[in-house]
Design a protein around this motif. Structure first.
Motif, PDB file in Angstrom:
ATOM      1  N   THR A 179       0.851  -1.192   0.000  1.00 42.76           N
ATOM      2  CA  THR A 179       0.000   0.000   0.000  1.00 42.76           C
ATOM      3  C   THR A 179       0.884   1.238   0.000  1.00 42.76           C
ATOM      4  OG1 THR A 179      -1.780  -1.128   1.188  1.00 42.76           O
ATOM      5  CG2 THR A 179      -1.778   1.270   1.265  1.00 42.76           C
ATOM      6  N   LEU A 182       0.373   7.064  -4.757  1.00 47.95           N
ATOM      7  CA  LEU A 182       0.726   7.053  -6.170  1.00 47.95           C
ATOM      8  C   LEU A 182       0.846   8.485  -6.698  1.00 47.95           C
ATOM      9  CD1 LEU A 182       1.112   5.188  -8.683  1.00 47.95           C
ATOM     10  CD2 LEU A 182      -1.359   5.402  -9.048  1.00 47.95           C
ATOM     11  N   THR A 203      -4.227   7.003  -2.929  1.00 50.94           N
ATOM     12  CA  THR A 203      -3.635   5.851  -2.254  1.00 50.94           C
ATOM     13  C   THR A 203      -4.065   4.578  -2.967  1.00 50.94           C
ATOM     14  OG1 THR A 203      -3.612   7.001  -0.129  1.00 50.94           O
ATOM     15  CG2 THR A 203      -3.472   4.605  -0.069  1.00 50.94           C
ATOM     16  N   ARG A 204      -3.132   3.687  -3.220  1.00 53.33           N
ATOM     17  CA  ARG A 204      -3.411   2.452  -3.934  1.00 53.33           C
ATOM     18  C   ARG A 204      -2.792   1.259  -3.199  1.00 53.33           C
ATOM     19  NH1 ARG A 204      -5.965   5.796  -6.145  1.00 53.33           N
ATOM     20  NH2 ARG A 204      -6.199   6.225  -8.385  1.00 53.33           N
ATOM     21  N   THR A 205      -3.359   0.086  -3.457  1.00 52.09           N
ATOM     22  CA  THR A 205      -2.790  -1.163  -2.962  1.00 52.09           C
ATOM     23  C   THR A 205      -2.610  -2.103  -4.146  1.00 52.09           C
ATOM     24  OG1 THR A 205      -3.814  -0.967  -0.776  1.00 52.09           O
ATOM     25  CG2 THR A 205      -3.117  -3.163  -1.457  1.00 52.09           C
ATOM     26  N   VAL A 239      -2.946  -1.224 -11.612  1.00 52.46           N
ATOM     27  CA  VAL A 239      -2.980   0.240 -11.649  1.00 52.46           C
ATOM     28  C   VAL A 239      -2.884   0.735 -13.083  1.00 52.46           C
ATOM     29  CG1 VAL A 239      -1.755   2.341 -10.959  1.00 52.46           C
ATOM     30  CG2 VAL A 239      -2.014   0.457  -9.329  1.00 52.46           C
TER      31      VAL A 239
END
Length: 298
Positions: A179, A182, A203-205, A239
């Motif tokens: 996590t 980005l 925010t990305r995971t 992503v």
């Protein structure tokens, strides 16, 4: 005989009869065994995924031996669920005598419990099936708290997550996710980032936290029996796939919008084992804070 004298004789007689009756009631209590759990054995230093065999010491605190040929059984429960048992001790246990027993079977056909990380309560129940008639049936339970370590340590190395693991006697699998924050920006013709163009995209995971219903294969790894380390690459395919229509960034003519970096803030690795029935079971999961920039590549 006067009336008062007759009353005294009757009262005295009643006292004598009552005393005799009371004595008879006390002496009529038959000797009986009384089984209790005096100690519970939990292997120290257990880690998630380890096969744990429980044991107990029981004692007969009664006034008679347990019947020869009758099982003095033990049921082992973890957090309220029966996991294993002992049902092979059939010798007569004399008053005051102790014996140490260990699990020999269980509902899933195994005498061991696959440890899961965290704090647990082990309940040992002697004469769990009620085979022995005891003087006291209310003192057959003993609870013991114990903790199982996760046995996982994460670190980011290059574009991979390296997890150090406690060795297990059977193969296992891991699911790893990362996590972070980005970022994207505008790249000039020479590939350099245009000053002031970088912006936070959210925010990305990436990766996976589980094997169930996974769409992307990134973050999944197989761990051979006895292995103490596994390396899992960080894939940003999900992503990149999500922004095929372009990044939400407006750039000047001759510049290209692109991802610039992924500032990782935490890494999570979960470990799974497979039971004899083929069921996959999570035995540990560890989340580790990190502070490292990763390149956004497929």
């Amino acid at each position: 005989m006067s009336w008062s004298k007759a009353v005294r004789v009757l009262v005295a007689g009643a006292v004598v009869v009552g005393s005799v009756a009371g004595a008879g009631a006390v002496s009529a209590a038959a000797p009986a065994p009384d089984l209790v759990v005096t100690a519970v054995v939990v292997p120290p230093g257990a880690v998630a995924g380890q096969l744990v065999r429980f044991g107990v010491t029981i004692q007969n605190r009664g006034t008679a031996p347990t019947p020869a040929g009758t099982i003095s059984g033990i049921g082992f429960q973890v957090d309220g669920r029966l996991v294993t048992w002992s049902d092979q001790f059939t010798a007569a246990l004399q008053p005051g005598e102790r014996v140490t027993l260990e699990a020999v079977g269980g509902p899933a056909g195994s005498a061991t419990w696959t440890a899961t990380a965290g704090r647990h309560v082990l309940r040992a129940v002697v004469d769990d099936a009620g085979r022995v008639r005891e003087a006291d049936e209310q003192n057959n339970v003993r609870d013991t708290s114990f903790t199982v370590g996760a046995g996982i340590a994460n670190r980011v190395q290059g574009q991979s997550v390296v997890a150090s693991l406690a060795p297990l006697p059977a193969p296992s699998r891991t699911a790893t996710s990362v996590t972070g924050r980005l970022f994207g920006g505008c790249l000039a013709a020479d590939g350099g980032l245009t000053d002031g163009s970088e912006r936070f995209l959210g925010t990305r995971t990436v990766g996976n936290d589980t094997f169930a219903g996974t769409k992307w294969t990134g973050g999944l790894a197989s761990v051979p029996a006895g292995a103490t380390r596994v390396r899992t690459g960080v894939s940003f395919s999900p992503v990149l796939y999500a922004v095929q229509g372009g990044l939400p960034i407006t750039c000047a003519a001759g510049q290209t919008a692109a991802f610039t970096r992924f500032a990782a803030t935490s890494v999570r690795t979960s470990r799974y084992t497979t039971s004899s029935t083929g069921t996959e079971r999570q035995v540990a999961s560890v989340s580790t804070p990190v502070d490292v920039d990763l390149d956004v590549v497929p």
